[in-house]
Enzyme design. Structure first.
Site, PDB file in Angstrom:
ATOM      1  N   SER A 118     -38.315  -9.059-126.776  1.00 40.71           N
ATOM      2  CA  SER A 118     -39.566  -9.493-127.384  1.00 40.71           C
ATOM      3  C   SER A 118     -40.461 -10.260-126.426  1.00 40.71           C
ATOM      4  O   SER A 118     -40.161 -10.416-125.254  1.00 40.71           O
ATOM      5  CB  SER A 118     -39.323 -10.358-128.618  1.00 40.71           C
ATOM      6  OG  SER A 118     -38.785 -11.601-128.207  1.00 40.71           O
ATOM      7  N   LYS A 155     -56.558  -8.820-129.325  1.00 36.24           N
ATOM      8  CA  LYS A 155     -56.242  -8.799-127.899  1.00 36.24           C
ATOM      9  C   LYS A 155     -56.254 -10.219-127.356  1.00 36.24           C
ATOM     10  O   LYS A 155     -57.158 -11.001-127.636  1.00 36.24           O
ATOM     11  CB  LYS A 155     -57.253  -7.947-127.140  1.00 36.24           C
ATOM     12  CG  LYS A 155     -56.991  -7.892-125.638  1.00 36.24           C
ATOM     13  CD  LYS A 155     -57.743  -6.744-125.000  1.00 36.24           C
ATOM     14  CE  LYS A 155     -58.961  -7.204-124.296  1.00 36.24           C
ATOM     15  NZ  LYS A 155     -59.562  -6.150-123.455  1.00 36.24           N
ATOM     16  N   GLY A 163     -35.683 -10.456-122.593  1.00 33.50           N
ATOM     17  CA  GLY A 163     -34.854  -9.261-122.513  1.00 33.50           C
ATOM     18  C   GLY A 163     -35.292  -8.351-121.387  1.00 33.50           C
ATOM     19  O   GLY A 163     -35.777  -8.803-120.348  1.00 33.50           O
ATOM     20  N   ALA A 164     -35.148  -7.043-121.606  1.00 32.25           N
ATOM     21  CA  ALA A 164     -35.454  -6.062-120.562  1.00 32.25           C
ATOM     22  C   ALA A 164     -36.892  -6.174-120.066  1.00 32.25           C
ATOM     23  O   ALA A 164     -37.179  -5.909-118.894  1.00 32.25           O
ATOM     24  CB  ALA A 164     -35.187  -4.651-121.076  1.00 32.25           C
ATOM     25  N   ALA A 165     -37.817  -6.591-120.932  1.00 30.46           N
ATOM     26  CA  ALA A 165     -39.224  -6.741-120.530  1.00 30.46           C
ATOM     27  C   ALA A 165     -39.388  -7.754-119.408  1.00 30.46           C
ATOM     28  O   ALA A 165     -40.341  -7.684-118.628  1.00 30.46           O
ATOM     29  CB  ALA A 165     -40.067  -7.156-121.731  1.00 30.46           C
ATOM     30  N   THR A 200     -43.364  -4.197-127.310  1.00 27.06           N
ATOM     31  CA  THR A 200     -42.329  -5.081-127.822  1.00 27.06           C
ATOM     32  C   THR A 200     -42.850  -5.700-129.110  1.00 27.06           C
ATOM     33  O   THR A 200     -43.846  -5.251-129.666  1.00 27.06           O
ATOM     34  CB  THR A 200     -41.931  -6.138-126.764  1.00 27.06           C
ATOM     35  OG1 THR A 200     -40.761  -6.829-127.214  1.00 27.06           O
ATOM     36  CG2 THR A 200     -43.050  -7.105-126.462  1.00 27.06           C
ATOM     37  N   TYR A 201     -42.159  -6.730-129.600  1.00 29.95           N
ATOM     38  CA  TYR A 201     -42.601  -7.411-130.817  1.00 29.95           C
ATOM     39  C   TYR A 201     -42.742  -8.899-130.531  1.00 29.95           C
ATOM     40  O   TYR A 201     -42.189  -9.424-129.572  1.00 29.95           O
ATOM     41  CB  TYR A 201     -41.629  -7.161-131.975  1.00 29.95           C
ATOM     42  CG  TYR A 201     -40.240  -7.701-131.707  1.00 29.95           C
ATOM     43  CD1 TYR A 201     -39.873  -8.980-132.123  1.00 29.95           C
ATOM     44  CD2 TYR A 201     -39.303  -6.932-131.023  1.00 29.95           C
ATOM     45  CE1 TYR A 201     -38.605  -9.472-131.865  1.00 29.95           C
ATOM     46  CE2 TYR A 201     -38.039  -7.426-130.763  1.00 29.95           C
ATOM     47  CZ  TYR A 201     -37.696  -8.695-131.187  1.00 29.95           C
ATOM     48  OH  TYR A 201     -36.448  -9.190-130.924  1.00 29.95           O
TER      49      TYR A 201
END
Length: 127
Positions: free
Chosen positions: A25, A9, A73-75, A57-58
Protein backbone atom coordinates in the site's frame (compact mmCIF):
# COMPACT_ATOMS: atom_id res chain seq x y z
CA UNK A 1 -21.80 4.38 -20.96
CA UNK A 2 -19.34 5.13 -18.17
CA UNK A 3 -15.90 6.66 -18.61
CA UNK A 4 -12.99 6.38 -16.21
CA UNK A 5 -12.10 9.92 -15.15
CA UNK A 6 -9.53 11.40 -12.79
CA UNK A 7 -11.23 12.08 -9.48
CA UNK A 8 -8.38 13.33 -7.30
CA UNK A 9 -4.70 14.06 -7.68
CA UNK A 10 -1.92 14.80 -5.22
CA UNK A 11 0.61 16.57 -7.44
CA UNK A 12 4.35 16.48 -6.70
CA UNK A 13 4.32 14.97 -3.22
CA UNK A 14 7.69 14.05 -1.74
CA UNK A 15 8.17 10.44 -0.63
CA UNK A 16 9.09 10.44 3.06
CA UNK A 17 9.56 6.68 3.50
CA UNK A 18 9.81 3.41 1.59
CA UNK A 19 9.04 0.42 3.82
CA UNK A 20 9.74 -2.91 2.12
CA UNK A 21 8.76 -4.97 5.18
CA UNK A 22 5.05 -4.21 5.08
CA UNK A 23 2.10 -5.99 3.52
CA UNK A 24 1.64 -3.34 0.82
CA UNK A 25 0.00 0.00 0.00
CA UNK A 26 0.76 3.71 0.28
CA UNK A 27 0.42 5.57 3.55
CA UNK A 28 -0.71 9.19 3.06
CA UNK A 29 -1.22 11.92 5.68
CA UNK A 30 -4.95 11.84 6.46
CA UNK A 31 -5.23 15.63 6.11
CA UNK A 32 -4.05 15.32 2.50
CA UNK A 33 -6.43 12.52 1.53
CA UNK A 34 -9.34 14.32 3.21
CA UNK A 35 -8.56 17.49 1.24
CA UNK A 36 -8.79 15.71 -2.13
CA UNK A 37 -11.51 13.20 -1.24
CA UNK A 38 -9.52 9.98 -1.32
CA UNK A 39 -10.61 7.38 1.26
CA UNK A 40 -8.95 4.50 3.10
CA UNK A 41 -8.45 1.41 0.92
CA UNK A 42 -9.16 3.33 -2.31
CA UNK A 43 -7.16 2.24 -5.34
CA UNK A 44 -4.67 4.82 -6.58
CA UNK A 45 -2.04 5.09 -9.27
CA UNK A 46 1.39 6.36 -8.21
CA UNK A 47 3.69 7.93 -10.80
CA UNK A 48 7.33 8.47 -9.82
CA UNK A 49 8.69 11.64 -11.47
CA UNK A 50 12.28 10.64 -10.65
CA UNK A 51 12.41 7.29 -12.47
CA UNK A 52 9.17 7.01 -14.45
CA UNK A 53 7.85 4.02 -12.47
CA UNK A 54 4.07 3.65 -12.34
CA UNK A 55 2.20 1.41 -9.95
CA UNK A 56 -1.24 0.81 -8.52
CA UNK A 57 -1.92 0.22 -4.85
CA UNK A 58 -4.40 1.19 -2.13
CA UNK A 59 -4.36 3.96 0.47
CA UNK A 60 -3.79 3.68 4.20
CA UNK A 61 -4.44 6.90 6.15
CA UNK A 62 -1.32 8.21 7.89
CA UNK A 63 -0.90 10.47 10.89
CA UNK A 64 -2.62 13.83 10.42
CA UNK A 65 -0.27 16.74 9.85
CA UNK A 66 2.76 14.47 9.44
CA UNK A 67 3.17 14.94 5.68
CA UNK A 68 3.81 11.20 5.40
CA UNK A 69 3.95 9.67 1.92
CA UNK A 70 5.23 6.12 2.45
CA UNK A 71 5.30 3.38 -0.18
CA UNK A 72 4.98 -0.01 1.51
CA UNK A 73 5.74 -3.57 0.47
CA UNK A 74 6.85 -4.34 -3.07
CA UNK A 75 6.08 -0.74 -4.13
CA UNK A 76 9.01 0.34 -1.95
CA UNK A 77 11.30 -1.11 -4.63
CA UNK A 78 10.07 1.55 -7.09
CA UNK A 79 10.68 4.68 -4.99
CA UNK A 80 13.30 6.24 -2.75
CA UNK A 81 12.76 8.76 0.02
CA UNK A 82 12.75 12.29 -1.48
CA UNK A 83 11.44 11.07 -4.87
CA UNK A 84 8.63 13.23 -6.23
CA UNK A 85 5.40 11.38 -7.00
CA UNK A 86 1.95 12.07 -8.38
CA UNK A 87 -0.89 10.12 -6.76
CA UNK A 88 -4.11 9.78 -8.78
CA UNK A 89 -7.51 8.28 -8.02
CA UNK A 90 -10.10 7.60 -10.71
CA UNK A 91 -13.87 7.23 -10.77
CA UNK A 92 -16.46 5.95 -13.22
CA UNK A 93 -18.63 8.80 -14.48
CA UNK A 94 -21.81 8.33 -16.52
CA UNK A 95 -21.58 9.92 -19.97
CA UNK A 96 -24.26 12.50 -19.14
CA UNK A 97 -22.31 13.79 -16.10
CA UNK A 98 -18.86 14.14 -17.68
CA UNK A 99 -19.29 17.86 -18.38
CA UNK A 100 -20.07 18.56 -14.71
CA UNK A 101 -17.37 16.29 -13.25
CA UNK A 102 -14.49 18.23 -11.69
CA UNK A 103 -11.55 16.43 -10.06
CA UNK A 104 -9.77 17.85 -7.03
CA UNK A 105 -6.06 18.55 -7.49
CA UNK A 106 -3.75 19.30 -4.55
CA UNK A 107 -0.51 21.04 -5.48
CA UNK A 108 2.11 20.13 -2.90
CA UNK A 109 5.22 21.91 -1.63
CA UNK A 110 8.54 20.27 -0.66
CA UNK A 111 7.20 19.56 2.87
CA UNK A 112 4.01 17.84 1.62
CA UNK A 113 1.84 20.79 2.51
CA UNK A 114 -0.94 21.76 0.13
CA UNK A 115 -0.17 25.09 -1.54
CA UNK A 116 -3.19 25.08 -3.88
CA UNK A 117 -6.40 23.09 -4.07
CA UNK A 118 -7.84 23.18 -7.59
CA UNK A 119 -11.12 21.91 -9.04
CA UNK A 120 -9.58 21.38 -12.46
CA UNK A 121 -6.13 21.00 -13.89
CA UNK A 122 -4.67 24.21 -15.29
CA UNK A 123 -4.40 24.45 -19.06
CA UNK A 124 -0.66 25.12 -18.91
CA UNK A 125 1.75 22.26 -18.38
CA UNK A 126 4.19 23.75 -15.86
CA UNK A 127 3.19 24.80 -12.36
Amino acid sequence: MFRTMMNAKIHRARVTEANLNYVGSITIDEDIIDAVGIVANEKVQVVNNNNGARLETYVIPGQRGSGVICLNGAAARLVQPDDIVIIISYTLVPEEKIASHHPTVAIMDEHNQITQLLKQEPAHTIL
